[in-house]
Design a protein around this motif. Structure first.
Motif, short mmCIF file in Angstrom:
data_model
loop_
_atom_site.label_atom_id
_atom_site.label_comp_id
_atom_site.label_asym_id
_atom_site.label_seq_id
_atom_site.Cartn_x
_atom_site.Cartn_y
_atom_site.Cartn_z
N ALA A 257 10.84 -71.43 -29.18
CA ALA A 257 12.13 -71.11 -28.57
C ALA A 257 12.35 -71.95 -27.30
CB ALA A 257 12.20 -69.62 -28.23
N LEU A 258 11.31 -72.09 -26.50
CA LEU A 258 11.43 -72.89 -25.28
C LEU A 258 11.84 -74.31 -25.63
CD1 LEU A 258 8.32 -71.74 -23.24
CD2 LEU A 258 10.70 -71.42 -22.60
N ASP A 259 11.20 -74.82 -26.67
CA ASP A 259 11.46 -76.19 -27.08
C ASP A 259 12.89 -76.33 -27.60
OD1 ASP A 259 10.78 -78.82 -27.54
OD2 ASP A 259 10.45 -78.39 -29.68
N ARG A 260 13.26 -75.40 -28.48
CA ARG A 260 14.57 -75.47 -29.11
C ARG A 260 15.71 -75.49 -28.09
NH1 ARG A 260 18.08 -76.68 -31.02
NH2 ARG A 260 19.28 -76.25 -32.88
N LEU B 190 16.39 -64.72 -30.45
CA LEU B 190 15.98 -65.46 -31.65
C LEU B 190 14.46 -65.45 -31.82
CD1 LEU B 190 18.43 -68.47 -31.79
CD2 LEU B 190 18.41 -66.36 -33.11
N ALA B 191 13.73 -65.30 -30.73
CA ALA B 191 12.27 -65.33 -30.84
C ALA B 191 11.75 -64.15 -31.66
CB ALA B 191 11.63 -65.31 -29.45
N THR B 192 12.56 -63.11 -31.81
CA THR B 192 12.11 -62.00 -32.65
C THR B 192 12.39 -62.28 -34.13
OG1 THR B 192 14.23 -60.86 -32.49
CG2 THR B 192 12.61 -60.35 -30.81
N GLN C 183 3.37 -68.80 -30.34
CA GLN C 183 3.98 -69.91 -31.07
C GLN C 183 5.51 -69.77 -31.09
OE1 GLN C 183 2.98 -69.99 -35.21
NE2 GLN C 183 4.58 -71.51 -35.57
N ARG C 184 5.97 -68.54 -31.30
CA ARG C 184 7.41 -68.31 -31.32
C ARG C 184 8.03 -68.63 -29.96
NH1 ARG C 184 8.98 -63.18 -34.48
NH2 ARG C 184 7.96 -63.55 -36.49
N VAL C 185 7.32 -68.24 -28.90
CA VAL C 185 7.84 -68.51 -27.56
C VAL C 185 7.93 -70.01 -27.34
CG1 VAL C 185 7.40 -68.27 -25.10
CG2 VAL C 185 6.99 -66.34 -26.63
N GLY D 200 10.40 -59.68 -26.69
CA GLY D 200 10.71 -59.17 -28.02
C GLY D 200 9.52 -59.24 -28.95
N PRO D 201 8.94 -60.44 -29.14
CA PRO D 201 7.76 -60.54 -30.00
C PRO D 201 6.64 -59.61 -29.54
CG PRO D 201 8.58 -62.72 -29.46
CD PRO D 201 9.42 -61.75 -28.70
N ARG D 202 6.48 -59.44 -28.24
CA ARG D 202 5.36 -58.64 -27.75
C ARG D 202 5.52 -57.18 -28.18
NH1 ARG D 202 5.65 -58.40 -21.94
NH2 ARG D 202 6.07 -56.19 -22.20
N ILE D 203 6.74 -56.62 -27.98
CA ILE D 203 6.85 -55.20 -28.33
C ILE D 203 6.95 -54.98 -29.83
CG2 ILE D 203 7.73 -54.26 -26.16
CD1 ILE D 203 10.45 -54.62 -27.09
N GLN D 204 7.03 -56.07 -30.60
CA GLN D 204 6.94 -55.89 -32.05
C GLN D 204 5.50 -55.92 -32.50
OE1 GLN D 204 9.34 -58.52 -34.30
NE2 GLN D 204 11.24 -57.73 -33.44
N ASP D 205 4.56 -55.98 -31.55
CA ASP D 205 3.14 -56.00 -31.86
C ASP D 205 2.76 -57.15 -32.78
OD1 ASP D 205 2.75 -53.72 -30.35
OD2 ASP D 205 3.34 -52.43 -32.03
#
Ligand SMILES: Nc1ncnc2c1ncn2[C@@H]1O[C@H](COP(=O)(O)OP(=O)(O)OP(=O)(O)O)[C@@H](O)[C@H]1O
Ligand SMILES: Nc1ncnc2c1ncn2[C@@H]1O[C@H](COP(=O)(O)OP(=O)(O)OP(=O)(O)O)[C@@H](O)[C@H]1O
Ligand SMILES: [Mg+2]
Ligand SMILES: [Mg+2]
Lengths: 258, 606, 181
Positions: free
Chosen positions: B431-434, B462-464, B426-428, B413-418
């Protein structure tokens, strides 16, 4: 949704009630005749028979028109290309630059185009009047191994399911921001990958579970002969129909040889 | 009573899913005997091995799955090691979780006959068995129906009939109701109860349906760490609230209430079913004369504190949706959704919940009316763009999982949002941690267990960092702990001031989390208000087939004995009850003192 | 991996073949990628066939390719082509599976695909030219069949890698497993 994958039109007519094997015999015979005897009259006769039978089976006109709509462009193309490039001998009707249209080419174009229509109608007559389960049972009764028939039946049963699976997967990926409307063709093809991968993995999971379910239903039980709950019954009407079909076939072949 | 199932020291490990990985044992030393006619419920967390256990009963484990199998499973005297699965099918029927991957024929009667055909039974007898089996599941009128056009509950009943037609003595069911709506669940349990009563069929059923187990099962077995952790009648097993919760397994709401009240009031409360709880608490209330206590004013249904300045985030105007096949799924919907709301979208199967939600992110376009998302008209805005502000977590995680590793799946998700690479990374990581997925970050997500795949799917959404999160039946098939963890994440998301739209059949979730409830029926909104208001509207609840959570029902039944009827959650019930009990005690304490003073005065006079 | 023809198919194989047939049909009928700036589109039937052949071998490739494509013709309104598709796409799957099954490197996969594509294109050309539509229309078909085949490789071969990575057990599906004590 599910309906579009089943062409069967449930009615209670004599044609619907015919044994699926007899209908299959008709498909084979009519197809053979149109190929053995490539004449416009024969093709038109087959088309006529099919149209009458479709009417007798009370298939709604809309369905038949739907078939026509799909096949019409193809018929036009085949007719046009054959007429233009089919060359052939005989009187030249039109000659414009490199294009030469002869009467023979025109006739051949018409024959090819109409034969396509005949073939389509033959098959759709069969599919419109025979439900999928009967088709499969017909094949098995004719000696196709049971497992193959089951494979075909399962494939048919899973079509609507996979159609909605495809839609759900596509929705899910788009909802994550996947853009399927890229500008370049390569880009578009690549964009489909997440959809295809997720769909294939889901399908494979289904297949594993389905395999288990089949085992649990005693498919492949050792030492038993599989029985048939509703065996196909070959009735008098079926016998008559088959005799009629055979007669027509013999006459057709004899006439053709003579 | 003969013993139908005998399991001795069952140990089983699947073959490893990837090369070079150790096989992890799923079942580790199971010992069990089941007598004829018992109804055994099998509980366990996601991935505890319930499915594996069920498949061991008809020999699928190990004959088809392979792996390492030790110990012995004997069903009706047949050792599963020495018999093939089709042979065992005469003794054991196995109904799977997903109705779709077990129905193999196009017509109901052919489906039911299929197993008998494979066993080579004569057609005349098959006819008899089909008639009997369809009658046993209450579908006698369905013989010539197409299997594709049945509801989920009907499909599962057909699947049960298909097994019954093979005349097994033992019927094993693997979470047969996990994907059904309340009506479908009730119907399946009804059928099972009758089978046991009338036909003495032994039933083993893996399930997460705690409330219904308490009512229907004779015996509950809890699978914990590959072994049988608890085994006994529901009443005894569910009394172990603390232990079960520690293992991550829930208990019926009444058992939890008893546990909570015991802790709070110091008085032992032991009940599992609502009738018992009612009887016991009514008794106590009467003794304390609770009904004389002043009614607390019903808490005014305070909705979302909505400041006038707030702009609605999603505006729906005169929305109707007709599917291409002519199904009218939504009629004339009007709705405003404000930032920070927590909305529950309710209604029976087919009422249009999913259809409505798909309009919020543009997957479906209005066929009439319009939908504005942050002032963008969804008809003209691309889904990919709307996806940046609206996150949609679908029920089935497998519809989206495709990446070679968990980390990449979440990064999609974050990747295709450029997003810039460091921010995305950082978002990934967050999310992994959460979701406590760090140990699995480099594994293919498709190989994780169901519960974890659900977490990965939610983490990916949620990562997006969307403004709004739509959850379509998020907790079905999850165990208690997984549900809690899942909803905690959602609640945290909501606490950031974001909007949550929750589609669910689970009224406990509505009671505990939602601030606004919208009820759909046949494509129209029949209720829009707070959950508390909804729970006080039996007419709406009945029309939409919604069942109140057990605590609310209990509170309402106890209302005439002095309990406050408007109670949504366990915690609330326990707090109110404790307060009222103490108030009664104080009052009666005063009264007693007064009486004894009078008596004392009398005595001194004598 | 791969599946060999047996006199009696195991239930697992029946299920796998059936679902791959259905997958091929759906990829043909529903998964249609529009070609920008034209009215046309390509469907992904050859993607499914290339994928199935490369992973599951010739027999499943034959079944999924042939029956899958024929069903798509029947249901999509092109019944007259169904027998020809059965043969042409069936042989395509067979050849790709025969040459490419179990290969892990791109080069042999591409070769297998190429052979399969040639068989498919030649099959349609011959079948249409000799029997169905006559030569002019059959020759006119060749470019679009070739485009389909190329899409089959462009999408299908990366798909093999992606699915193998995302779902490693795929190479074991449909095989009988054995258990030990
Ligand atoms: N075919 C398989 N190969 C390898 N491992 C498997 C396989 N099926 C399940 N497992 C693993 O075995 C464990 C037990 O799985 P099982 O499906 O029996 O659990 P469950 O209790 O039924 O869970 P759920 O609630 O998700 O249905 C899980 O960790 C799962 O990942
Ligand atoms: N793709 C579709 N084509 C045609 N009709 C559809 C389609 N999707 C849903 N429907 C129909 O629209 C109506 C509303 O369906 P929807 O899925 O929105 O209901 P729902 O409330 O989400 O139900 P559930 O609780 O089962 O998820 C139903 O009658 C359904 O059969
Ligand atoms: Mg399970
Ligand atoms: Mg829904």
């Amino acid at each position: 949704m599910a309906a579009s994958f089943d062409l069967y039109q449930p009615r209670n007519t004599a044609i619907h009630r015919l044994d699926p094997r007899v209908k299959l015999a008709f498909v084979v015979e009519a197809t053979c005749l149109t190929f053995l005897w490539p004449r416009l009259e024969v093709v038109l006769a087959v088309i006529g028979v099919c149209v009458l039978a479709l009417g007798w089976a009370r298939i709604p006109a809309a369905r038949v028109v739907g078939v026509l709509r799909v096949i019409a462009p193809l018929m036009v193309i085949v007719f046009g290309l054959t007429a233009l490039f089919g060359a052939g001998t005989g009187p030249i009707l039109i000659a414009a630059g490199p294009f030469i249209v002869t009467a023979a080419a025109l006739a051949r174009g018409a024959l090819l185009a109409l034969r396509l229509l005949a073939l389509a109608l033959i098959v759709f007559l069969w599919l419109f009047t025979t439900d999928q389960a009967s088709i499969v049972r017909g094949f098995v009764a004719l000696g196709v191994p049971y497992e193959w028939g089951l494979t075909l039946a399962l494939a048919l049963r899973y079509l609507p399911l996979f159609a909605s699976l495809f839609e759900q997967v596509r929705d899910a990926q788009q909802a994550r921001g996947l853009d399927l409307e890229q500008k370049s063709f390569r880009g578009r093809l690549q964009a489909y990958q997440p959809v295809l991968v997720a769909m294939i993995i889901s399908a494979l999971r289904h297949s594993e579970h389905l395999g288990w379910a089949l085992e649990a239903r005693a498919v492949g039980a050792t030492g038993v002969r599989r029985s048939t709950f509703r065996p196909l019954r070959f009735r008098r009407a079926d016998g008559l129909a088959l005799a009629g079909l055979s007669l027509v076939f013999v006459i057709g072949v004899v006439l053709r040889v003579l | 009573m003969p013993t139908d199932i005998i399991i001795r020291d069952l140990y089983y490990a699947y073959p490893p899913l990837r090369e070079g990985v150790e096989a992890v044992p799923v079942l580790r030393g199971i010992r069990l005997q089941v007598a004829r006619g018992e109804f055994v419920a099998l509980l366990g967390r996601v991935g505890a091995g319930k499915t594996t256990f069920c498949m061991a009963l008809n020999g699928l484990v190990p004959h088809v799955t392979g792996g390492i199998f030790r110990g012995e499973v004997t069903v009706l005297g047949q050792n599963t090691k020495q018999h093939t699965v089709p042979d065992l099918a005469r003794a054991v029927g196995l109904v799977f979780q997903d109705p779709e991957s077990q129905i193999v024929q196009m017509h109901v009667e052919d489906e039911v006959a299929f197993g008998c055909e494979n066993l080579g039974i004569a057609p005349a007898e098959i006819e008899e068995r089909v008639t009997w089996a369809l009658a046993a599941v209450g579908l006698s009128d369905y013989r010539r129906r197409s299997t594709q056009l049945l509801s989920g509950g009907e499909k599962q009943r057909v699947a049960i009939a298909a097994m019954l037609a093979m005349r097994p003595q033992v019927l094993v069911l693997d979470e047969p109701t996990a994907s059904l709506d309340p009506a479908g669940k009730a119907a399946v349990f009804q059928v099972l109860a009758e089978l046991r009563e009338r036909h003495e069929i032994t039933i083993v059923m893996a399930t997460q349906e705690l409330e219904r187990i308490a009512r229907f099962a004779d015996r509950v077995i809890v699978l914990h760490q590959g072994q049988i952790g608890l085994d006994g009648p529901p009443r005894e097993v569910f009394e172990q609230v603390a232990r079960l919760q520690e293992w991550g397994i829930g208990v019926p709401q009444m058992a939890e209430l008893g546990h909570l009240l015991t802790r709070r009031t110091g008085r032992p409360h032991r009940f599992v079913e609502l009738v018992d709880a009612y009887r016991e608490l009514r008794h106590q209330a009467r003794k304390l004369h609770m009904e004389k206590l002043a009614r607390r004013p019903t808490p005014s249904a305070a909705g979302r504190p909505r400041s006038l300045a707030d702009e609605p985030q999603i505006v729906v105007r005169d929305l109707s949706h007709v599917y291409p096949d002519g199904t009218v799924a939504l009629r004339n919907i009007n709705l405003d959704i404000y930032p920070g709301e927590f909305i529950a979208l309710l209604g029976p199967n087919g009422s249009g919940k999913t259809t409505l939600a798909k309009h919020f992110n543009g997957l479906l376009k209005p066929t009439q009316g319009k939908v504005l998302v942050e002032q963008h008209d969804t008809r003209t805005t691309r889904v990919a763009l709307l996806a940046r502000s609206i996150g949609y977590a679908f029920q089935n995680p497998d519809h989206q999982i495709f990446a070679p590793t968990v980390a990449e799946e979440i990064a999609f998700g974050p990747r295709i949002q450029d997003l810039p690479a460091p921010l995305a990374a950082q978002r990934v990581a967050e999310a992994l941690d959460r979701f406590r997925l760090i140990p699995y970050a480099d594994l293919p997500p498709a190989l994780l267990g169901y519960g974890q795949r659900r977490q990965v799917a939610l983490a990916a959404v949620l990562a997006t960092q969307p403004m709004t999160l739509i959850l379509d039946e998020p907790t079905g098939g999850l165990d208690w702990r997984s549900q809690q963890e899942f909803m905690e994440v959602v609640a945290d998301f909501h606490a950031l001031g974001r909007t949550v739209i929750l589609i669910t059949h689970d009224m406990r979730l509505v009671a505990e989390y939602a601030r606004r409830a919208i009820v759909l029926l046949d494509g129209t909104i029949i209720f829009d208000g707070t959950p508390a208001d909804l729970f006080g509207r039996p007419d709406v609840l009945e029309r939409a087939g919604l069942a109140l959570p057990a605590v609310t029902r209990l509170a309402q039944r106890l209302a005439k004995h002095g309990m406050t009827p408007h109670v949504l959650t366990l915690a609330e019930f326990a707090a109110v009850w404790q307060a009222r009990v103490q108030a009664c005690r104080r009052k009666s304490g005063k009264a007693e003192r007064a009486v004894s003073e009078v008596r004392g005065a009398d005595g001194s006079q004598l | 991996g791969g599946i060999y023809m047996n006199r009696r198919l195991s239930p697992g194989t029946v299920a796998l073949a059936a679902l791959l047939i259905a997958l091929t049909t759906i990829f043909t009928l529903l998964v249609r990628v529009p070609i920008p700036a034209t009215q046309g589109y390509v469907n992904l039937s050859d993607v499914a066939i290339t994928f199935t052949g490369l992973i599951f071998g010739p027999w499943v490739g034959l079944a999924a390719g042939g029956i899958g494509a024929a069903l798509a013709d029947l249901l999509g309104g092109y019944a007259q082509f169904a027998p020809l598709s059965l043969v042409a796409h069936g042989l395509e799957g067979l050849v790709i599976g025969w040459l490419g099954r179990g290969r892990k490197a791109p080069a042999p996969m591409i070769l297998a695909w190429l052979a399969g594509a040639v068989v498919m294109i030649a099959g349609y050309l011959l079948g249409e030219g000799l029997l169905l539509t006559g030569w002019p229309a059959a020759i006119a078909e060749v470019p679009s069949n070739a485009l389909q085949a190329i899409v089959g490789a462009l999408v299908g071969i990366p798909l093999v890698f992606a699915v193998r990575q995302a779902y490693p057990p795929i190479d074991r599906l449909g095989q009988r497993r054995t258990w030990t004590e």
